[in-house]
Write a protein that holds these residues in place. Sequence first.
Motif, short mmCIF file in Angstrom:
data_model
loop_
_atom_site.label_atom_id
_atom_site.label_comp_id
_atom_site.label_asym_id
_atom_site.label_seq_id
_atom_site.Cartn_x
_atom_site.Cartn_y
_atom_site.Cartn_z
N ASN A 170 9.73 -4.65 5.70
CA ASN A 170 8.81 -2.62 6.72
C ASN A 170 10.64 -2.66 5.93
N ALA A 171 11.66 -2.56 6.52
CA ALA A 171 12.72 -1.96 6.52
C ALA A 171 12.66 -1.51 4.59
N ILE A 172 12.84 -2.33 4.21
CA ILE A 172 12.72 -2.23 2.13
C ILE A 172 11.39 -1.28 1.69
N GLY A 173 10.64 -0.96 2.45
CA GLY A 173 9.13 -0.62 1.24
C GLY A 173 9.65 0.86 0.95
N ASP A 174 8.87 1.65 0.04
CA ASP A 174 9.84 2.18 -0.41
C ASP A 174 9.31 3.51 -0.04
N ASP A 175 7.82 3.55 0.66
CA ASP A 175 7.99 4.41 0.87
C ASP A 175 8.58 5.08 2.54
N LYS A 176 9.22 4.16 3.18
CA LYS A 176 9.81 4.09 4.27
C LYS A 176 11.34 4.58 3.60
N LEU A 177 11.38 4.14 2.43
CA LEU A 177 13.03 4.58 2.58
C LEU A 177 13.03 5.20 1.81
N GLN A 178 11.69 6.54 0.81
CA GLN A 178 11.56 7.59 0.80
C GLN A 178 11.74 8.92 1.32
N LYS A 179 11.28 8.25 2.56
CA LYS A 179 11.23 9.76 3.66
C LYS A 179 12.40 9.83 4.68
N GLN A 180 13.17 8.16 4.56
CA GLN A 180 14.34 8.81 5.00
C GLN A 180 15.45 9.33 3.85
N ILE A 181 15.28 9.51 2.97
CA ILE A 181 15.80 9.93 2.06
C ILE A 181 15.24 11.19 1.37
N ASP A 205 4.40 7.66 -6.95
CA ASP A 205 4.68 7.14 -8.62
C ASP A 205 5.96 6.77 -9.38
N ALA A 206 6.59 6.56 -7.75
CA ALA A 206 8.27 6.45 -7.21
C ALA A 206 8.80 5.70 -7.07
N PHE A 207 7.85 4.78 -7.03
CA PHE A 207 7.91 3.00 -5.85
C PHE A 207 7.75 2.53 -6.96
N THR A 208 9.05 1.84 -6.43
CA THR A 208 9.50 0.70 -7.75
C THR A 208 9.81 -0.71 -7.21
N HIS A 209 8.88 -0.68 -5.67
CA HIS A 209 9.05 -1.92 -5.20
C HIS A 209 7.98 -2.18 -4.44
N GLY A 210 7.49 -1.46 -4.36
CA GLY A 210 5.85 -1.42 -2.88
C GLY A 210 6.29 -0.34 -1.52
N THR A 211 4.52 -0.43 -0.31
CA THR A 211 4.92 0.23 0.58
C THR A 211 5.68 -0.60 1.27
N SER A 212 6.14 -0.22 2.13
CA SER A 212 6.21 -1.10 3.34
C SER A 212 5.91 -2.26 3.83
N ALA A 213 3.98 -1.74 3.80
CA ALA A 213 3.14 -2.71 4.37
C ALA A 213 2.03 -3.43 3.67
N GLN A 214 2.36 -3.12 1.77
CA GLN A 214 2.07 -4.26 0.96
C GLN A 214 3.39 -4.78 0.62
N ARG A 215 5.02 -4.65 0.98
CA ARG A 215 6.18 -5.87 0.60
C ARG A 215 5.54 -6.70 2.50
N MET A 216 5.11 -6.48 3.17
CA MET A 216 4.62 -7.33 4.45
C MET A 216 3.42 -7.91 4.08
N PHE A 217 2.64 -7.60 4.04
CA PHE A 217 1.44 -7.83 2.89
C PHE A 217 1.11 -9.04 2.68
#
Length: 277
Positions: A226-237, A244-256
């Motif tokens: 969850n912590a290293i999902g693209d959406d969460k990191l982008q939101k923080q940064i 379109d700039a995702f590289t590893h998937g969202t937090s929800a996807q990675r956890m799923f």
Amino acid sequence: MQWFGKGSGNVDDRRGMSGGAIGGGVGIIIVILGLLFGKDLTGLVNQLPVQDMAQQEGKKGDPEDAEGKFVDGVLESTNQVWSTQFQAMGKTYEEPRLVLFSNSVQSACGAASSAVGPFYCPGDHQVYIDLSFYQELKDRFGAAGDFAQAYVIAHEVGHHVQNLLGISEKMARARSEMSEKEYNKLSVRLELQADFFAGLWAHQAQNLKDFRLDEGDLEEALNAANAIGDDKLQKQIQGEVVPDAFTHGTSAQRMFWFKKGFDTGDINQADTFNSKI
């Protein structure tokens, strides 16, 4: 988690041997740019001044310190799980080597600094990690715990599995046949599959006599995903999410996908490429 068995014998300990470190601030900027723009910019590391980056060989075998032994134990558990999985497919598993380094390292994929994080190099079938990354994972991303650390190793070994199965080669061929935007989406699917493989390892490792999960371990891994999902990191940064700039998937996807691998333990469920999730 608990590991009661022997080490893998496949660790190359280069800690303290690496040359002058690539500037940490510059390295972190490279990683952040990659997150923002969806490009693999870590190749820029090769253009930065690094001292003493000749091919190195460290102490081979089993590390003697607690951190090194832990990583070695995780690696050995992945070896046992994937050897069994490959045998069931009528294949032979080639065990990867794990390189411990500090500050900077030379691989068959080029030079890299610790700021780029753990990585797998398909050119030499080796996983590389500076163990200071685990402190970063805890302090910057709030993902503490030994099983969160194990998840990181299992994810990189997942890329080794993809390499051995020919999935990475198919990805390389596809790169020249599609736009960068399309390829980025495919690359995300590759990363999510590595998360699934990490979950599959955790499921199957419970059948090993030398392995034991502790209470809260699964939650540690899911928290890290969850912590290293693209959406969460982008939101923080940058304060906004750019799919379109995702590289590893969202937090929800990675956890799923980690959880699906953990729940099923079935490699036949690993098709992230044709899934809508």
